[in-house]
Design a protein around this motif. Sequence first.
Motif, PDB file in Angstrom:
ATOM      1  N   LYS A 286       0.847  -1.203   0.000  1.00  0.00           N
ATOM      2  CA  LYS A 286       0.000   0.000   0.000  1.00  0.00           C
ATOM      3  C   LYS A 286       0.871   1.238   0.000  1.00  0.00           C
ATOM      4  O   LYS A 286       1.777   1.383   0.822  1.00  0.00           O
ATOM      5  N   ASN A 287       0.610   2.136  -0.940  1.00  0.00           N
ATOM      6  CA  ASN A 287       1.256   3.441  -0.973  1.00  0.00           C
ATOM      7  C   ASN A 287       0.521   4.342   0.020  1.00  0.00           C
ATOM      8  O   ASN A 287      -0.637   4.713  -0.206  1.00  0.00           O
ATOM      9  N   ILE A 288       1.188   4.650   1.128  1.00  0.00           N
ATOM     10  CA  ILE A 288       0.555   5.438   2.195  1.00  0.00           C
ATOM     11  C   ILE A 288       0.248   6.854   1.731  1.00  0.00           C
ATOM     12  O   ILE A 288      -0.734   7.470   2.168  1.00  0.00           O
ATOM     13  N   THR A 290      -0.559   7.944  -1.433  1.00  0.00           N
ATOM     14  CA  THR A 290      -1.683   8.042  -2.374  1.00  0.00           C
ATOM     15  C   THR A 290      -2.888   7.214  -1.949  1.00  0.00           C
ATOM     16  O   THR A 290      -3.998   7.434  -2.441  1.00  0.00           O
ATOM     17  N   GLY A 291      -2.659   6.250  -1.051  1.00  0.00           N
ATOM     18  CA  GLY A 291      -3.733   5.358  -0.644  1.00  0.00           C
ATOM     19  C   GLY A 291      -3.972   4.214  -1.608  1.00  0.00           C
ATOM     20  O   GLY A 291      -4.866   3.384  -1.394  1.00  0.00           O
ATOM     21  N   LYS A 292      -3.207   4.139  -2.671  1.00  0.00           N
ATOM     22  CA  LYS A 292      -3.401   3.109  -3.688  1.00  0.00           C
ATOM     23  C   LYS A 292      -2.621   1.834  -3.346  1.00  0.00           C
ATOM     24  O   LYS A 292      -1.589   1.880  -2.688  1.00  0.00           O
ATOM     25  N   GLY A 293      -3.132   0.713  -3.821  1.00  0.00           N
ATOM     26  CA  GLY A 293      -2.453  -0.558  -3.662  1.00  0.00           C
ATOM     27  C   GLY A 293      -1.624  -0.883  -4.888  1.00  0.00           C
ATOM     28  O   GLY A 293      -1.924  -0.442  -6.001  1.00  0.00           O
ATOM     29  N   GLU A 294      -0.556  -1.654  -4.676  1.00  0.00           N
ATOM     30  CA  GLU A 294       0.302  -2.084  -5.773  1.00  0.00           C
ATOM     31  C   GLU A 294       0.606  -3.564  -5.599  1.00  0.00           C
ATOM     32  O   GLU A 294       0.819  -4.027  -4.483  1.00  0.00           O
ATOM     33  N   GLU A 316       9.824   9.216   7.059  1.00  0.00           N
ATOM     34  CA  GLU A 316       8.464   8.706   7.125  1.00  0.00           C
ATOM     35  C   GLU A 316       8.304   7.486   6.227  1.00  0.00           C
ATOM     36  O   GLU A 316       8.994   7.345   5.211  1.00  0.00           O
ATOM     37  N   ILE A 317       7.398   6.612   6.634  1.00  0.00           N
ATOM     38  CA  ILE A 317       7.075   5.431   5.836  1.00  0.00           C
ATOM     39  C   ILE A 317       6.168   5.851   4.693  1.00  0.00           C
ATOM     40  O   ILE A 317       5.175   6.551   4.897  1.00  0.00           O
ATOM     41  N   THR A 318       6.491   5.412   3.482  1.00  0.00           N
ATOM     42  CA  THR A 318       5.669   5.737   2.314  1.00  0.00           C
ATOM     43  C   THR A 318       4.899   4.522   1.795  1.00  0.00           C
ATOM     44  O   THR A 318       3.860   4.668   1.161  1.00  0.00           O
TER      45      THR A 318
END
Length: 369
Positions: A286-288, A290-294, A316-318
């Motif tokens: 999960k891209n923290i 953008t909220g999108k999954g990859e 920070e964690i991305t």
Amino acid sequence: MNYTTRQPAILLLNDGTIFHGKSIGISGTTFGEVCFNTGMTGYQEIFTDPSYFGQIMVATNPHIGNYGVNENEVESDSIKISGLVCKNFSFNYSRENASESLEDYFKKQNLICISDVDTRALVSYIRDNGAMNAVICTDGTSIEDLKIQLAQVPDMKGLELASKVSTKEPYFFGNETAKYKISALDLGIKTNILRNLAKRDCYIKVFPYDATFKDLAEFNPDGYFLSNGPGDPDPLFGAIQVAKDILENNKPLFGICLGHQVIALANGIPTYKMFNGHRGINHPVKNIITGKGEITSQNHGFAVNKEALEQHPEMEITHLHLNDHTVAGMRLKNKNCFSVQYHPEASPGPHDSSYLFDQFIENIESQKN
């Protein structure tokens, strides 16, 4: 090859467990840390990935060799795994653009392989008991002798392996008239990383693992890259210092896999050896931001300490791995630097994360303007 004439072979694990199979044809023994990859395709890229140096690969796909080998699809100049364990090995292949069979490819590079192994049982055992050293034996050496030899194989924790796969001399990749110049530190770099950078109008100078920041800076690059690679990041004192120097000079920096771990260590964030690593082409992240999954390709046995990263005031964690919530990406808040634990250059796919190379170029542009 006549299937019925193939010799018995074994895989002996460090705890004494034995799995039986048959030799593909190359006689001998080979040692390494046993691990498994869950990808259903891409065996050629796996076998030539420098990050797998020192490891015996267990293929979870039951069919290996069915599409042969294409010499244009390698990730380095040779096979890097120590040995292969598989269920069904295909001596015949059916792919129009294959240049040779996997069997012939193994024979040329003297790779020892054992097939007809119950890989479902083996992977289940590794999942329960963790990654450990092992030996493949196809020449009939006694179990007792193998145990003595296996006891001498060093543990992957604390093992520096980047020097075994890095280039000995600097070299260039791409078009010298490209818009951007990149200095890349080769800790075990995959060729497709270089292809992805060159495709984005970059001319890359690749440096040996022990190059200094001064060496990399003499190319007068627009950005710096720290590559993937094998082994434990902790002993890479030179690479860690290079990362510190790049950050001190506030230059654009991008790290992948081992390079990601080196950046963490350069900022005082520890890494650790995982019970079982992430190896496959179907790992959810999960891209923290953008909220999108990859869906991502991953290959690592070490990871960045999440608690220490969360407490770092300037980082920070991305990205987070959704299976076990380990750190999959991070960035510095006050520097032009980011990194990921997985492989956005993955070939064959997935290609969900290829935007990260574009992000690197955008970071370079932002610093220029």
